[in-house]
Design a protein around this motif. Structure first.
Motif, short mmCIF file in Angstrom:
data_model
loop_
_atom_site.label_atom_id
_atom_site.label_comp_id
_atom_site.label_asym_id
_atom_site.label_seq_id
_atom_site.Cartn_x
_atom_site.Cartn_y
_atom_site.Cartn_z
N LEU A 57 0.83 -1.21 0.00
CA LEU A 57 0.00 0.00 0.00
C LEU A 57 0.87 1.25 0.00
O LEU A 57 0.66 2.17 -0.80
CB LEU A 57 -0.93 0.00 1.22
CG LEU A 57 -1.82 1.22 1.37
CD1 LEU A 57 -2.92 1.20 0.32
CD2 LEU A 57 -2.42 1.25 2.77
N GLY A 60 2.68 1.58 -3.46
CA GLY A 60 1.78 2.05 -4.51
C GLY A 60 1.41 3.50 -4.35
O GLY A 60 1.38 4.28 -5.30
N HIS A 61 1.15 3.91 -3.12
CA HIS A 61 0.81 5.31 -2.85
C HIS A 61 1.99 6.23 -3.14
O HIS A 61 1.83 7.30 -3.72
CB HIS A 61 0.34 5.47 -1.41
CG HIS A 61 -0.04 6.86 -1.04
ND1 HIS A 61 -0.95 7.61 -1.77
CD2 HIS A 61 0.37 7.66 -0.03
CE1 HIS A 61 -1.07 8.80 -1.20
NE2 HIS A 61 -0.27 8.85 -0.15
N TRP A 65 -0.05 5.93 -7.37
CA TRP A 65 -1.21 5.16 -7.80
C TRP A 65 -2.42 5.57 -6.98
O TRP A 65 -2.31 5.83 -5.78
CB TRP A 65 -0.96 3.67 -7.65
CG TRP A 65 0.16 3.15 -8.50
CD1 TRP A 65 0.76 3.78 -9.54
CD2 TRP A 65 0.82 1.90 -8.35
NE1 TRP A 65 1.75 2.98 -10.06
CE2 TRP A 65 1.81 1.83 -9.35
CE3 TRP A 65 0.67 0.84 -7.48
CZ2 TRP A 65 2.64 0.73 -9.50
CZ3 TRP A 65 1.50 -0.26 -7.62
CH2 TRP A 65 2.47 -0.30 -8.63
N LYS A 66 -3.58 5.59 -7.60
CA LYS A 66 -4.81 5.94 -6.88
C LYS A 66 -5.20 4.78 -5.97
O LYS A 66 -5.40 3.66 -6.43
CB LYS A 66 -5.92 6.25 -7.85
CG LYS A 66 -7.18 6.68 -7.15
CD LYS A 66 -8.25 7.06 -8.12
CE LYS A 66 -9.50 7.20 -7.34
NZ LYS A 66 -10.27 8.31 -7.53
N ILE A 67 -5.29 5.04 -4.70
CA ILE A 67 -5.67 4.03 -3.71
C ILE A 67 -7.12 4.32 -3.33
O ILE A 67 -7.41 5.32 -2.70
CB ILE A 67 -4.77 4.10 -2.45
CG1 ILE A 67 -3.29 4.07 -2.81
CG2 ILE A 67 -5.15 3.00 -1.47
CD1 ILE A 67 -2.81 2.79 -3.44
N SER A 68 -8.04 3.45 -3.74
CA SER A 68 -9.46 3.73 -3.50
C SER A 68 -10.06 2.85 -2.41
O SER A 68 -11.10 3.17 -1.89
CB SER A 68 -10.25 3.53 -4.80
OG SER A 68 -10.09 2.22 -5.28
N ASP A 69 -9.43 1.75 -2.06
CA ASP A 69 -9.99 0.83 -1.08
C ASP A 69 -9.12 0.81 0.17
O ASP A 69 -8.45 -0.16 0.46
CB ASP A 69 -10.10 -0.58 -1.68
CG ASP A 69 -10.86 -1.51 -0.77
OD1 ASP A 69 -10.64 -2.72 -0.88
OD2 ASP A 69 -11.66 -1.04 0.05
N ALA A 70 -9.09 1.93 0.87
CA ALA A 70 -8.24 2.03 2.06
C ALA A 70 -9.04 2.62 3.21
O ALA A 70 -8.81 3.74 3.64
CB ALA A 70 -7.01 2.87 1.75
N MET A 75 -4.86 9.36 2.66
CA MET A 75 -3.70 9.44 1.79
C MET A 75 -3.18 10.87 1.77
O MET A 75 -3.90 11.79 1.39
CB MET A 75 -4.07 9.01 0.37
CG MET A 75 -4.65 7.63 0.27
SD MET A 75 -3.49 6.37 0.79
CE MET A 75 -4.60 5.19 1.49
#
Length: 86
Positions: A57, A60-61, A65-70, A75
């Motif tokens: 996580l 990727g952040h 990268w777009k983190i949508s399921d956190a 963020m």
């Protein structure tokens, strides 16, 4: 304990990213490879499933990268993440 083999901080080159490339592990027990392609050094690390998830996580952040399921995380800029409860 195993992560103590890494330096305390990694230089960031403006517009490029980390000065020392690293490959995050595909599995919690795979280890982390760092260094130039073809000359990587392995740092043997055995992570818990949650630790592995958090490392991916963060990686990727940090790459943008777009983190949508956190759920429960905010963020922040430059790859930082803050728990909502903090």
């Amino acid at each position: 304990q195993q992560l103590l083999a890494f330096p305390e901080s990694i230089d960031v080159v403006p517009g490029f990213g980390f000065a020392t490339p690293l490959d995050l592990p595909a599995l919690p027990t795979s280890g982390i490879y760092f260094g130039k392609s073809g000359k990587e050094k392995r740092c043997p690390v055995s992570l818990s499933e949650m630790g592995h998830y958090l490392l991916l996580l963060l990686g990727g952040h940090a790459k943008g990268w777009k983190i949508s399921d956190a759920d429960g995380l905010v963020m922040l800029g430059r790859g930082w993440i803050r728990p909502v409860s903090y």
